[in-house]
Scaffold this motif. Structure first.
Motif: not given
Length: 268
Positions: A1-19
């Motif tokens: 697997m490569a080094f990966e990331y995603t956003s589960f939500a990104s904005g003024s109402s809520g934020n969470c990323y996964m790396v």
């Protein structure tokens, strides 16, 4: 697997990323409902117990809403943040698994080197983060009213970058927000505008051209629901770069993180 990331939500109402790498998975903030974080993990064939660390940028609710729940569910994860951040949310932290990190400090979670980068925001002690693995670097920098030279040094050589494009200045100025709130957002301790984001990326691309760095992958994040749209953010940033003779698709890839749902998995 490569080094990966995603956003589960990104904005003024809520934020969470996964790396994640082959061996390590990290949540960056937990500012959305725990069930949405769990659902995002399920889409990646993951469960909360797979998470090795939760790193927090600052104490505002749109970044820490579900820290207590995820701290319980992510039984193998330490929770990391600056002392100023952790002191503001002590009641949300799992016992014996919270660790304060210093401003500009390196630390390690699994096989990922993490670096805390001081931001300019109206919080107790806010930071962004860079993540390095296998010679590749990801930077996540939102919730800052300006890009300091220290921040810029950290993002300049990133292979992938999540950078704030919070608002379109003209929309904010004529919108319904009270004047003090508009001043706060526009200040150096508020949020980056689309225009400022574009200017920062233009400087970054000019510097990278001089040192022969590969084309970066850029994601625009933390868009305001009231003062921006994904289309506006993309077009403003693209136009600023066009005026500097940089082109999306030739000099960088450019995407916009979704405010309230996961985006595709990105490879660093």
């Amino acid at each position: 697997m490569a080094f990966e990331y995603t956003s589960f939500a990104s904005g003024s109402s809520g934020n969470c990323y996964m790396v994640r790498t082959d061996n390590t998975a990290i949540l960056v903030d937990a500012g959305i409902a725990g069930k949405h974080i769990t659902a995002g993990l399920e889409q990646l064939d993951m469960v909360p117990a797979d998470i090795n660390g939760i790193v927090l940028t600052h104490e505002h609710t749109d970044h820490v809403k579900s820290v207590r729940m995820m701290g319980r569910k992510c039984t193998s994860a330490g929770v990391f943040g600056t002392k100023g951040t952790l002191d503001q949310i002590r009641d949300k932290l799992p016992e014996n698994r919270a660790e304060a990190v210093g401003r500009s400090q390196d630390f390690v979670i699994g096989d990922v080197k993490v670096h805390a980068v001081p931001l300019s925001h109206d919080a107790a002690d806010p930071v962004g983060y860079t993540f390095e693995n296998g010679g590749r670097k990801l930077a996540i920098m939102t919730d800052t009213g300006c890009v300091t030279e220290e921040m810029y040094r950290e993002i300049r050589d990133a292979d992938s970058l999540v950078l704030e494009a919070n608002h379109e200045v003209n929309i904010l100025r004529v919108g319904p927000y009270p004047y003090p709130l508009k001043r706060r957002i526009l200040s150096d301790r508020g949020h980056l505008s689309n225009m400022t984001c574009g200017d920062v990326l233009g400087r970054l691309l000019a510097d990278r051209a001089g040192i022969g760095r590969d084309m970066p992958h850029v994601v625009l994040g933390h868009l305001s629901k009231q003062n921006n749209t994904p289309e506006t953010a993309f077009l403003t940033v693209r136009n600023v770069l066009f005026e500097k003779d940089f082109y999306v698709g030739r000099d960088l890839t450019l995407k916009v993180a979704k405010r309230s749902e996961p985006m595709e998995l990105m490879r660093v």
